[in-house]
Design an enzyme around this catalytic site. Structure first.
Site, PDB file in Angstrom:
ATOM      1  N   GLY A   1      -0.485   4.797  -0.956  1.00  0.00           N
ATOM      2  CA  GLY A   1      -1.639   5.315  -0.202  1.00  0.00           C
ATOM      3  C   GLY A   1      -1.279   6.555   0.600  1.00  0.00           C
ATOM      4  N   GLN A   2      -2.257   7.015   1.424  1.00  0.00           N
ATOM      5  CA  GLN A   2      -2.044   8.272   2.159  1.00  0.00           C
ATOM      6  C   GLN A   2      -0.840   8.162   3.096  1.00  0.00           C
ATOM      7  OE1 GLN A   2      -5.063   9.274   5.075  1.00  0.00           O
ATOM      8  NE2 GLN A   2      -4.369  11.395   5.232  1.00  0.00           N
TER       9      GLN A   2
ATOM     10  N   ARG B   1      -0.920  -0.825  -8.212  1.00  0.00           N
ATOM     11  CA  ARG B   1      -0.689  -0.192  -9.508  1.00  0.00           C
ATOM     12  C   ARG B   1       0.524   0.706  -9.407  1.00  0.00           C
ATOM     13  NH1 ARG B   1      -2.409   2.704  -6.119  1.00  0.00           N
ATOM     14  NH2 ARG B   1      -3.216   4.804  -6.100  1.00  0.00           N
TER      15      ARG B   1
ATOM     16  N   GLY C   1       0.828  -1.209   0.000  1.00  0.00           N
ATOM     17  CA  GLY C   1       0.000   0.000   0.000  1.00  0.00           C
ATOM     18  C   GLY C   1       0.861   1.257   0.000  1.00  0.00           C
TER      19      GLY C   1
ATOM     20  N   TYR D   1     -15.155  -2.191   8.367  1.00  0.00           N
ATOM     21  CA  TYR D   1     -13.782  -1.716   8.618  1.00  0.00           C
ATOM     22  C   TYR D   1     -13.386  -2.001  10.063  1.00  0.00           C
ATOM     23  CZ  TYR D   1      -9.971   1.754   8.903  1.00  0.00           C
ATOM     24  OH  TYR D   1      -8.776   2.404   9.079  1.00  0.00           O
TER      25      TYR D   1
HETATM   26  C1  VAH Z   1     -10.858   6.279   7.993  1.00  0.00           C
HETATM   27  N1  VAH Z   1      -8.833   7.645   7.956  1.00  0.00           N
HETATM   28  O1  VAH Z   1     -11.486   7.302   8.098  1.00  0.00           O
HETATM   29  C2  VAH Z   1      -9.353   6.327   8.275  1.00  0.00           C
HETATM   30  C3  VAH Z   1      -9.091   6.064   9.724  1.00  0.00           C
HETATM   31  C4  VAH Z   1      -9.700   6.725  12.045  1.00  0.00           C
HETATM   32  C5  VAH Z   1      -9.925   6.959  10.619  1.00  0.00           C
HETATM   33  O2  VAH Z   1      -9.282   4.732  10.051  1.00  0.00           O
HETATM   34  O3  VAH Z   1     -11.368   5.225   7.701  1.00  0.00           O
END
Ligand code: VAH
Length: 318
Positions: free
Chosen positions: A9-10, A34, A6, A139
């Site tokens: 990514g950010q 990618r 990753g 998540y």
């Molecule tokens: C999100 N930036 O918003 C991530 C993070 C605590 C936030 O896990 O999913």
């Protein structure tokens, strides 16, 4: 040698560059699904790797004789909520593949958890390091499962796994992708570009936040910490500030007085935000490995606006 998944990514976009500065360009192998025109791709080794492909992941780690894996490839909260089954496949499939490589090659291992690993029944203020974790998002389910899986690999197989529960991360290099806390990044871009912002998170919604430089330092400090001092592993609460949209707007107005804040609340992401804590307690991280944050809201806002004026200014001028 360090393998980062990753890497575009950010977090990865900045962590790879900082680690290459510290450990040498050739010693940080960046991978992502990618390839893009970026400092990460141009300043050192880069491979295209899909972390759900166990063989490919093992090969790149073995061929480069890595001794540390930084596993960042994952979907963030809002995106995961829109594609829950794919999120499970990528977030958990990728994680178990990365942990298996760490076990087979006996590498050190880092992967982030999040304040998203907490849910509505978790104490919302001064959230303890050890407390109830019943998240209501895919998540969050991925993050709690990930914490347990990383602790399991440490206890069962002796893999040196370490992690932090990141708050919302604010940065200007690479845009975040699909997070609930992304309003706190967008607001700075919009303040510079249009002098106004309509927040998708409602006023009064407190969440923990942190400026990216503090997040990068936390990862490196934790990975270099004395293992014998760690009572916890996956994952440490860390935070720099607990703020709500009005706090950021007020701080921006000190620099851009005409800035206008409005609200266009997104019910989906508002619901995710409301299921998370307001402010977590980072005592364990401070005591066990000396975590500290350098940037508060004022210092972060000053730096974000200054750096974005340069970044966006160039674009506007060209
Ligand atoms: C999100 N930036 O918003 C991530 C993070 C605590 C936030 O896990 O999913």
């Amino acid at each position: 040698k360090i393998l980062v998944t990753g890497a575009l990514g950010q977090i990865g976009s900045e962590l790879v560059m900082k680690m290459r500065e510290i450990y040498g360009n050739a010693n940080v192998i960046a991978t992502d699904i990618r390839e893009t025109e970026s400092d990460v791709v141009q300043s050192g080794p880069f491979d295209i790797v899909d972390v759900t492909d166990a063989k490919a992941l093992f090969k790149v780690a073995k061929d480069n004789r890595v001794d540390t894996i930084i596993h960042l490839a994952a979907l963030l909260s809002a995106t995961a909520e829109n594609n829950p089954l794919f999120a499970w496949h990528l977030n958990m499939g990728g994680l178990v593949n990365a942990l298996e490589v760490a076990r087979e090659l006996n590498t050190q291992f880092f992967t982030p958890s999040s304040i998203g690993a907490f849910g509505p029944t978790t104490p919302k203020d001064n959230t303890p390091q050890d407390t109830i974790q019943r998240p209501t998002t895919m998540y969050g389910v991925n993050k709690v499962s990930g914490e347990l899986l990383c602790d399991y690999y440490f206890k069962k197989f002796g893999v040196d796994t370490r992690g932090v529960r990141f708050p919302g991360l604010i940065s200007y290099v690479a845009p975040p992708g699909g997070g609930t806390t992304d309003y706190a990044v967008e607001i700075y871009y919009e303040a510079i570009k249009n002098g106004k912002y309509a927040s998708f998170i409602n006023k009064g919604t407190y969440m923990d936040m942190m400026y990216m430089p503090d997040a990068l330092n936390a990862i490196i400090t934790l990975m270099e910490a004395d293992a014998s001092k760690l009572k916890h592993r996956n994952a440490f609460n860390i935070t720099a500030m607990s703020i709500e949209p009005e706090d950021i707007a007020a701080e921006i107005k000190k620099h851009i007085p005409e800035f206008e804040m409005t609200y266009d609340v997104d019910p989906a992401r508002q619901a995710i935000a409301e299921s998370w804590p307001n402010a977590i307690d980072a005592t364990a991280a401070k005591e066990e490995w000396g975590f500290k944050a350098e940037y508060d809201l004022a210092k972060m806002t000053e730096d974000m606006l200054a750096k974005l004026k340069i970044k966006l200014g160039n674009k506007i001028n060209n």
